[in-house]
Scaffold this active site. Structure first.
Site, short mmCIF file in Angstrom:
data_model
loop_
_atom_site.label_atom_id
_atom_site.label_comp_id
_atom_site.label_asym_id
_atom_site.label_seq_id
_atom_site.Cartn_x
_atom_site.Cartn_y
_atom_site.Cartn_z
N ASP A 40 3.08 5.54 3.38
CA ASP A 40 2.11 4.63 2.99
C ASP A 40 1.21 4.89 1.55
OD1 ASP A 40 -0.02 2.77 2.76
OD2 ASP A 40 -1.44 3.61 4.19
N ASN A 42 -0.59 2.83 -0.16
CA ASN A 42 -1.77 2.10 -0.47
C ASN A 42 -3.07 1.82 0.32
OD1 ASN A 42 -0.56 0.45 1.20
ND2 ASN A 42 -0.69 -1.64 0.08
N ASP A 44 -2.92 0.99 3.65
CA ASP A 44 -3.11 0.12 4.82
C ASP A 44 -2.56 0.74 6.19
OD1 ASP A 44 -0.46 -0.07 4.16
OD2 ASP A 44 -0.48 -2.21 4.02
N ASP A 48 5.79 1.90 2.84
CA ASP A 48 6.03 0.77 1.93
C ASP A 48 7.04 1.50 0.91
OD1 ASP A 48 4.33 2.23 0.10
OD2 ASP A 48 2.43 1.50 1.02
N ASP A 225 23.59 -5.06 11.39
CA ASP A 225 22.69 -5.04 12.86
C ASP A 225 23.69 -5.89 13.76
OD1 ASP A 225 20.15 -4.18 14.12
OD2 ASP A 225 20.44 -6.39 14.53
N GLU A 279 26.71 -1.78 13.17
CA GLU A 279 26.28 -1.26 14.31
C GLU A 279 27.27 -2.02 15.53
OE1 GLU A 279 22.04 -0.99 16.91
OE2 GLU A 279 22.60 -2.76 16.01
C1 NOJ Z 1 19.71 -2.84 16.64
C2 NOJ Z 1 18.58 -2.58 15.66
O1 NOJ Z 1 18.72 -1.28 15.58
C3 NOJ Z 1 17.34 -2.71 16.67
O2 NOJ Z 1 16.26 -1.85 16.25
C4 NOJ Z 1 16.81 -4.15 17.04
O3 NOJ Z 1 16.01 -4.16 17.92
C5 NOJ Z 1 18.12 -4.54 17.65
N1 NOJ Z 1 19.41 -4.29 16.82
C6 NOJ Z 1 17.90 -6.31 17.18
O4 NOJ Z 1 17.83 -6.53 15.92
CA CA Z 2 1.29 0.53 2.61
#
Ligand code: NOJ
Ligand code: CA
Length: 587
Positions: A40, A42, A44, A48, A225, A279
């Protein structure tokens, strides 16, 4: 930064190495950053992009050369960015597009590359496509998602039942009723993550266009993903009882998966010099080659879940496992995947608990550091491009969760509702299992120093997820100052990986597939006109010391890497290994 023009992928007439086409992404060591938890800058309490830029020297020194950045896009964060509201915008909490461009330029200036997360099986329900789609049945975006009538509910006619029996990965039905048009939409993950309809050509074109947007900026590829889920079963029939046991198997093998990936490759990927890693939940090893065989022009490699899920049963339950089972997975990969395929090797990421707590031994400081080093040795010497997860190079551990309200993850919260609140599981058992396997273990802030908030955020800030209290002893500053730390060991293991192509393209031979505690294997490479490279990796996977006799004809040569460097046993045929000892020799 000026947008770079699309470069045609280079196809140089290079000679094969051990039958493999050599290319940078096969030789890469990848480091995954979960931006929310990295640094982080900044105050918050949320990591980032500028925080990442601050630490690029740290990563360069570690020796990794590709960064995989978990989603950095505009998102309402129902699933920490895996629910994207605007694919062309940076998440406000993470900074601005200028910050992104500066980070990318700084990565390139250090001769590293960046791959970004591509989350296009679903969007956020706050994406403007979905806002349009849900607004009326005849909206032009209606068909961007899956809308269906419910089934009649004899018990309560005013509340129809979901269109089919699909379960969501995040508990409950995969269908959400939407009052505006009185239909249900499909969400294989959270209700705020509606599934995109890839059978709609416009969806595919929009996805290809956003991919070009990031590639033209200069990113070097994508981690995709749950990408095999993009082709849904025609008509979305109910799962049979058999299919219900593992719905991913069906969902990942829809009829158009390869057609869509080939189209994506033709229209986008083939025009750039990029790496792609999918994935691949639900894909078995033999099916893997359908996606990764280079003749098929789909993706370079996938994450296969065989190893990382070996110790898991349903949800967060543990499954007893043995070392021969783990070895069998790696042996099968070496046997089934051919020279036209490529593989990944990983045992942790933002969806699994910490490498050392999950696969090693964090019961004492000594076993923790030693087993963390053993695991890094293994990841960096097995076959496939290694993917390391942030903090594992420090031997960061699971968090000592004791109560449900300490968890942040939507997967955990939904599972709690579905199991504890329905009386199916006692709360204490739920907390114990989630403490062992829950995803938040990997998401606690990076431990940079022993300063308040572990140096992740200023002392005055409240980190979005609690810092592991062990940061006072496990942190980057302490490890940088200690030549024997997990960090420095990982650095040496990465250096070894980069120094010898045998660890990339070499043959893999498991010397003793049935041994219950020792994992011993060789990596060897013979190239015409060059001296043969032959490496022997011996790992004592457990606390029990063992005298291990190498198979006939093999003896330990020069010691190249060891997590207890004082014992060398050069020339020996029987090695005396202490608890969690790892050695790499030439032979
Ligand atoms: C796989 C991702 O690695 C995971 O973090 C996410 O919750 C699910 N796909 C849905 O996008
Ligand atoms: Ca931040």
């Amino acid at each position: 930064m000026a947008a770079a023009t699309a470069q045609p992928a280079a196809h140089p007439a290079v000679s094969l190495v051990n039958g493999y086409q050599p290319i940078w992404w096969k030789e890469a060591v990848v480091y995954q950053i979960y931006p929310r938890s990295f640094q982080d800058s900044n105050g918050d309490g949320i990591g980032d992009l500028n925080g990442i830029t601050q630490h690029l020297d740290y990563l360069q020194k570690l020796g990794v050369n590709v960064i995989w950045l978990s989603p950095h896009y505009d998102s309402p964060n129902a699933d920490n960015g895996y629910d994207i509201r605007d694919y062309r915008k940076v998440m406000r909490e993470f900074g601005t597009m200028d910050d992104f461009d500066r980070m990318l330029a700084a990565i390139k200036a250090r001769h590293m590359r960046l791959i970004v997360d591509l989350v296009v099986n679903h969007s956020s329900d706050e994406h403007h496509w979905f806002a349009e789609s849900r607004s009326s049945k005849d909206n032009p975006y209606r068909d961007y998602y899956f809308w269906r009538d419910g089934r009649p509910n004899p018990d309560d006619p005013a509340h129809p039942l979901p269109p089919n029996n699909y379960p969501s990965y995040f508990s409950g039905s995969a269908w959400q009723y939407d009052a505006a048009t009185q239909q249900f939409y499909l969400h294989l993950f959270a209700a705020k993550q509606p599934d995109l309809n890839w059978d709609n050509t416009k969806v595919r074109e929009d996805v290809y266009s956003l991919m070009r947007f990031w590639l033209d900026k200069g990113v070097d590829g994508f981690r995709m993903d749950v990408i095999p889920l993009i082709s849904k079963q025609p008509g979305l029939p109910d799962l049979t009882e058999e299919q219900m046991r593992d719905p991913s198997r069906l969902w990942a093998n829809g009829p158009h998966r390869d057609e869509y990936l080939q189209q994506m490759n033709r229209e986008v990927l083939s025009k750039y010099d990029v790496m792609t890693v999918g994935e691949a939940i639900g894909i078995t090893l033999p099916e893997q080659t359908q996606i990764t065989n280079s003749q098929r022009h789909e993706l370079n490699m996938i994450f296969n879940f065989d190893a990382v899920r070996l110790n898991r049963g349903a949800n967060y339950s543990a499954r007893p496992w043995t070392l021969p089972e783990l070895k069998a997975i790696y042996d099968n990969h070496a046997r089934v995947l051919g020279k036209a395929d490529w593989d990944t090797v990983f045992l942790s990421n933002h969806d699994n608990s910490r490498l050392v707590s999950n696969w090693g031994d964090d019961s004492t400081p000594e076993f923790r550091t030693r087993s963390a080093k053993l695991l890094e040795t293994m990841l960096l010497t097995l076959r496939g491009t290694p993917f390391l997860y942030q903090g594992d190079e420090l031997g960061m551990t699971n968090y000592p969760f004791t109560r449900f309200d300490q968890f942040d993850d939507i997967e955990v919260k939904n599972l709690y509702k579905a199991t504890v609140l329905t009386g199916q599981m006692p709360e204490a058992q739920f907390v114990a299992e989630t403490r062992r396997f829950g995803r938040d273990n990997a998401r606690t802030p990076m431990q940079w120093s022993d300063a308040p908030n572990a140096g992740f955020a200023p002392a005055s800030a409240k980190p979005w997820l609690a810092v592991n209290p062990n940061y006072t002893s496990i942190n980057a500053a302490a490890e940088l100052a200690d030549p024997e730390s997990v960090y420095h060991f990982t650095q040496r293991a990465i250096e070894l990986h980069h120094a010898h192509l045998a660890f990339v393209y070499g043959d893999y031979q498991d010397l003793d597939p049935t041994h219950l505690q020792v994992f011993a294997y060789t990596r060897s490479l013979t190239e015409p006109g060059k001296p043969a490279q032959r490496f022997l990796v011996v790992l004592n996977y457990g606390q029990k010391p063992v005298a291990y006799t190498l198979p006939a004809g093999i003896k330990a040569g020069k010691l190249l890497l060891a997590n207890i460097p004082s014992t060398t046993e050069v020339g020996a045929t029987t090695l005396h290994l202490a608890a969690w000892e790892a050695r790499v020799y030439s032979y």
